[in-house]
Design an enzyme around this catalytic site. Structure first.
Site, PDB file in Angstrom:
ATOM      1  N   LYS A 136      30.991  65.946  92.202  1.00  0.00           N
ATOM      2  CA  LYS A 136      32.184  65.579  91.433  1.00  0.00           C
ATOM      3  C   LYS A 136      31.993  65.918  89.962  1.00  0.00           C
ATOM      4  O   LYS A 136      32.967  66.216  89.249  1.00  0.00           O
ATOM      5  CB  LYS A 136      32.505  64.099  91.621  1.00  0.00           C
ATOM      6  CG  LYS A 136      31.372  63.129  91.240  1.00  0.00           C
ATOM      7  CD  LYS A 136      31.469  62.628  89.838  1.00  0.00           C
ATOM      8  CE  LYS A 136      30.333  61.682  89.487  1.00  0.00           C
ATOM      9  NZ  LYS A 136      30.451  61.101  88.146  1.00  0.00           N
ATOM     10  N   THR A 155      36.208  60.975  87.355  1.00  0.00           N
ATOM     11  CA  THR A 155      35.432  61.851  86.483  1.00  0.00           C
ATOM     12  C   THR A 155      36.236  63.055  86.022  1.00  0.00           C
ATOM     13  O   THR A 155      35.989  63.587  84.940  1.00  0.00           O
ATOM     14  CB  THR A 155      34.159  62.313  87.213  1.00  0.00           C
ATOM     15  OG1 THR A 155      33.502  61.174  87.781  1.00  0.00           O
ATOM     16  CG2 THR A 155      33.193  62.989  86.262  1.00  0.00           C
TER      17      THR A 155
END
Length: 340
Positions: free
Chosen positions: A196, A253
């Site tokens: 991620k 994120t």
């Protein structure tokens, strides 16, 4: 029923280690270890981590130490929250201490990424240093350190190959505003936590170039498909990536302004060099070393990962950001969920 207070040793006094120590000290006896003696002493006196979490008052119950052995001894749980580059050294030091101890202390790590040079996931590093029978698990999910330290609501996943361990420690660490869910797919959770950060760099580049919300959504979605493909190739489960350790962490994120990796992407789009970006950041951005490792790993496994590959070329091959985007957009159409 209220859980009895336990002694938790937290190793790593960066933003995330401090935040977890702060959160768990609301219920348990927690000692936070850091290698910088001056910073540890300053935190003890000022009740603030000015280097990594400025402006957040730390609980009076939270203890601090720069003595590794003293921190580790007598703990009911060892929690490693160093950058991934420090996981092997810390696990090795704990293994050395436990050789002279009659009991094995359970271990949880909250490190994300692939080890530079080896491409290994955190659980592989722990197994090499502490043995394959180590009683352990990984804590991961969509969590910004500053929000956890302030006590804002959040949820995370505790994954272990030992379902009983995950269940036991999830209950012990669970709090009303910090919910801990259980999972037995360590590989899937770790792949989600590592990749991620790479996709978040791509999302930051797209936002920095003014591509709009449609492009951001496309990058996140296609990035999730890449993450799931690699997880399956390594033995993880696709459904894990639909949860907190995958989709949840990726969305946070890739969109949150507190994300270091997103900030790297924004700065790349602005034309800054990687060395200048990292110097200005002042924190570790795990997506930078992970990008190279994940591309090499995906090639060995025969997994197509164009977004991650594009990020890698931007970071490490001096490819112009406009050229990298052009190459990605020029790819031929494919089945959305077809084999790759």
């Amino acid at each position: 029923m209220k859980q009895p207070s336990l002694r938790i040793a937290v190793f790593g006094a960066g933003a995330w280690g401090t935040a977890l120590a702060q959160a768990f000290s609301a219920v348990h006896e927690v000692c936070l270890w850091g290698r910088e003696v001056d910073n540890i002493e300053t935190m003890r006196l000022d009740r603030e981590n000015r280097l990594f979490l400025p402006g957040i008052a730390l609980r009076p119950e939270l203890g601090f130490s720069a003595d590794f052995t003293q921190t580790a001894q007598g703990a009911d749980l060892h929690l490693i929250v160093t950058p991934l580059a420090g996981l092997r050294e810390t696990a090795r030091a704990l293994a050395s201490l436990q050789q002279s101890s009659p009991a094995t202390t359970p271990l949880i790590w909250a490190c994300k990424g692939l080890e530079a040079g080896s491409g290994k996931l955190p659980h592989e590093i722990v197994a090499e240093e502490m043995g394959k029978d180590a009683v352990c698990g990984v804590l991961t999910g969509p969590t910004f350190a500053a929000e956890i330290a302030r006590g804002l609501p959040a949820a995370a996943t505790l994954a272990s190959n030992d379902a009983g361990f995950a269940t036991d420690w999830a209950h012990k660490l669970h709090q009303p505003k910090f919910r801990i869910y259980m999972n037995d797919d360590v590989i899937g959770c770790e792949v989600g936590g590592a990749l991620k950060n790479v996709i978040a760099i791509a999302a930051g580049v797209a936002d920095g170039m003014g591509f709009g919300l449609n492009a951001r959504a496309a990058i996140i979605t296609r990035g999730l498909a890449e993450i799931a493909r690699l997880a399956r190739a390594l033995g993880g489960r696709s459904e894990t990536l639909m949860g907190l350790a995958g989709m949840g962490d990726l969305i946070l994120t890739s969109t949150g302004d507190l994300s270091r990796n997103r900030q790297v992407g924004l700065a790349l789009a602005a034309g800054k060099t990687l060395s200048d970006i990292l110097a200005e950041l002042g924190h570790v951005a795990e997506g930078v070393p992970t990008a190279r490792e994940v591309v090499q790993l995906s090639r060995r496994l025969g997994v197509d990962m164009p977004v991650c590959n594009g990020v890698d070329t931007l970071l490490h091959d001096n490819v112009n950001v406009h050229d990298a985007v052009k190459q990605l957009l020029a790819r031929n159409p494919k089945q959305e969920w077809g084999p790759y």
